[in-house]
Design a protein around this motif. Structure first.
Motif, short mmCIF file in Angstrom:
data_model
loop_
_atom_site.label_atom_id
_atom_site.label_comp_id
_atom_site.label_asym_id
_atom_site.label_seq_id
_atom_site.Cartn_x
_atom_site.Cartn_y
_atom_site.Cartn_z
N SER A 24 0.86 -1.19 0.00
CA SER A 24 0.00 0.00 0.00
C SER A 24 0.89 1.23 0.00
O SER A 24 2.01 1.20 0.49
CB SER A 24 -0.88 0.03 1.25
OG SER A 24 -1.74 -1.08 1.30
N PHE A 25 0.36 2.30 -0.54
CA PHE A 25 1.07 3.57 -0.58
C PHE A 25 0.28 4.60 0.20
O PHE A 25 -0.95 4.66 0.09
CB PHE A 25 1.25 4.05 -2.03
CG PHE A 25 2.19 3.17 -2.82
CD1 PHE A 25 3.51 3.54 -2.99
CD2 PHE A 25 1.74 1.99 -3.39
CE1 PHE A 25 4.37 2.74 -3.72
CE2 PHE A 25 2.59 1.18 -4.12
CZ PHE A 25 3.91 1.56 -4.29
N VAL A 55 3.44 -4.24 3.37
CA VAL A 55 4.44 -3.19 3.24
C VAL A 55 3.72 -1.90 2.87
O VAL A 55 2.93 -1.88 1.92
CB VAL A 55 5.48 -3.55 2.15
CG1 VAL A 55 6.44 -2.39 1.91
CG2 VAL A 55 6.23 -4.81 2.53
N ILE A 56 3.96 -0.85 3.62
CA ILE A 56 3.37 0.45 3.34
C ILE A 56 4.51 1.38 2.91
O ILE A 56 5.45 1.61 3.67
CB ILE A 56 2.65 1.02 4.58
CG1 ILE A 56 1.51 0.09 4.99
CG2 ILE A 56 2.12 2.42 4.28
CD1 ILE A 56 0.84 0.48 6.29
N GLU A 57 4.41 1.87 1.69
CA GLU A 57 5.41 2.79 1.17
C GLU A 57 4.84 4.19 1.20
O GLU A 57 3.70 4.41 0.82
CB GLU A 57 5.81 2.40 -0.25
CG GLU A 57 6.53 1.07 -0.30
CD GLU A 57 7.21 0.84 -1.62
OE1 GLU A 57 7.65 1.83 -2.25
OE2 GLU A 57 7.31 -0.31 -2.03
N ALA A 58 5.65 5.14 1.64
CA ALA A 58 5.21 6.53 1.74
C ALA A 58 5.86 7.36 0.63
O ALA A 58 7.07 7.34 0.47
CB ALA A 58 5.61 7.09 3.10
N GLY A 63 4.16 12.99 8.60
CA GLY A 63 3.39 12.62 9.77
C GLY A 63 2.50 13.76 10.26
O GLY A 63 1.37 13.55 10.68
N ARG A 64 3.03 14.96 10.20
CA ARG A 64 2.23 16.11 10.66
C ARG A 64 1.00 16.31 9.79
O ARG A 64 -0.09 16.55 10.31
CB ARG A 64 3.09 17.37 10.67
CG ARG A 64 4.08 17.38 11.80
CD ARG A 64 4.89 18.65 11.79
NE ARG A 64 5.79 18.69 12.95
CZ ARG A 64 6.60 19.68 13.21
NH1 ARG A 64 6.64 20.74 12.41
NH2 ARG A 64 7.37 19.63 14.27
N GLN A 98 -3.77 7.76 7.61
CA GLN A 98 -3.63 7.09 6.33
C GLN A 98 -3.25 5.62 6.45
O GLN A 98 -3.51 4.84 5.55
CB GLN A 98 -2.61 7.83 5.46
CG GLN A 98 -3.10 9.18 5.01
CD GLN A 98 -2.14 9.82 4.05
OE1 GLN A 98 -1.55 9.17 3.19
NE2 GLN A 98 -1.97 11.12 4.19
N THR A 99 -2.67 5.23 7.56
CA THR A 99 -2.30 3.83 7.75
C THR A 99 -3.50 2.97 8.12
O THR A 99 -3.34 1.78 8.42
CB THR A 99 -1.21 3.69 8.82
OG1 THR A 99 -1.60 4.42 9.98
CG2 THR A 99 0.13 4.19 8.31
N ASN A 100 -4.71 3.53 8.05
CA ASN A 100 -5.91 2.72 8.30
C ASN A 100 -6.09 1.66 7.23
O ASN A 100 -6.95 0.80 7.35
CB ASN A 100 -7.16 3.59 8.44
CG ASN A 100 -7.53 4.29 7.15
OD1 ASN A 100 -6.94 4.07 6.10
ND2 ASN A 100 -8.51 5.16 7.23
N CYS A 101 -5.25 1.67 6.19
CA CYS A 101 -5.28 0.66 5.15
C CYS A 101 -4.74 -0.68 5.66
O CYS A 101 -4.88 -1.70 5.00
CB CYS A 101 -4.46 1.11 3.94
SG CYS A 101 -2.69 1.37 4.29
N SER A 102 -4.16 -0.68 6.84
CA SER A 102 -3.50 -1.87 7.38
C SER A 102 -4.23 -2.41 8.60
O SER A 102 -4.77 -1.65 9.40
CB SER A 102 -2.07 -1.51 7.78
OG SER A 102 -1.45 -2.58 8.45
N ASN A 103 -4.20 -3.73 8.74
CA ASN A 103 -4.71 -4.34 9.96
C ASN A 103 -3.77 -4.06 11.14
O ASN A 103 -4.16 -4.20 12.29
CB ASN A 103 -4.85 -5.86 9.78
CG ASN A 103 -5.96 -6.21 8.83
OD1 ASN A 103 -6.93 -5.48 8.68
ND2 ASN A 103 -5.81 -7.33 8.14
N PHE A 104 -2.54 -3.71 10.83
CA PHE A 104 -1.53 -3.44 11.84
C PHE A 104 -0.90 -2.08 11.52
O PHE A 104 0.21 -2.00 10.99
CB PHE A 104 -0.46 -4.53 11.85
CG PHE A 104 -1.04 -5.90 12.03
CD1 PHE A 104 -1.42 -6.33 13.29
CD2 PHE A 104 -1.23 -6.74 10.95
CE1 PHE A 104 -1.97 -7.58 13.47
CE2 PHE A 104 -1.78 -8.00 11.12
CZ PHE A 104 -2.15 -8.42 12.38
#
Length: 165
Positions: A24-25, A55-58, A63-64, A98-104
């Motif tokens: 995910s990005f 894997v989450i790529e930014a 973060g802010r 934005q990391t709500n795309c992940s279970n973790f």
């Protein structure tokens, strides 16, 4: 966005990891070229059913700005009457990041490359209890399977306390 960062993202996702991991990005997609967006969509679609690793790529992420957009989303829900201010807790807020795309959504390990030794405005909320591993090489293209395994071995040696002593 520097071409070097786009190339690194393409190289990582083009590897064998793509066969194992869901990719995910996160980040501000409005600043990304259409050709890169198309690659991102293809990778996310092709890997969406992979379950062993996420894997989450930014790309163009801070973060802010993630925290600010989450605050706005929560405020809008309060304004719409979907929730009351007293309903807001860690989980409600985290669901808007934005990391709500992940279970973790909270990483266990963050590997910082490029000879830098800080988190550089990256996933500030999510990394509260993340273990940090810093690679000393200045050249981020030096990162390979051996580097990744070395980081994992170092992580395995650590005793995680999640805020405790």
């Amino acid at each position: 966005m520097p071409n070097e960062k786009v190339d690194i993202a393409r190289n990582i996702t083009a590897s064998d990891l793509e066969d194992l991991a869901r990719v995910s990005f996160i980040g501000k997609r409005s600043n990304i070229s259409e050709s890169v967006l198309e690659t991102i969509r293809e990778i996310e679609e092709r890997t969406q059913n992979n379950k062993s690793l996420h894997v989450i790529e930014a790309i163009d992420y801070t973060g802010r700005s993630d925290i600010i957009q989450a605050c706005i989303a929560v405020a809008e829900k309060v304004e719409q009457g979907v929730m009351q201010p007293d309903d807001i807790d860690d989980q409600i807020f985290q669901n808007e990041l934005q990391t709500n795309c992940s279970n973790f959504p909270n990483p266990d390990l963050m590997i910082q490359m490029g000879g830098r030794f800080s988190i550089h405005n990256f996933m500030l909320w999510q990394m509260a209890y993340t273990e940090l591993y810093f690679l000393h090489e200045d050249d981020t293209t030096q990162f390979n399977d051996t580097s990744f395994i070395q980081a994992l071995h170092e992580y395995q040696k650590r005793s995680r306390r999640f805020g405790g002593k």
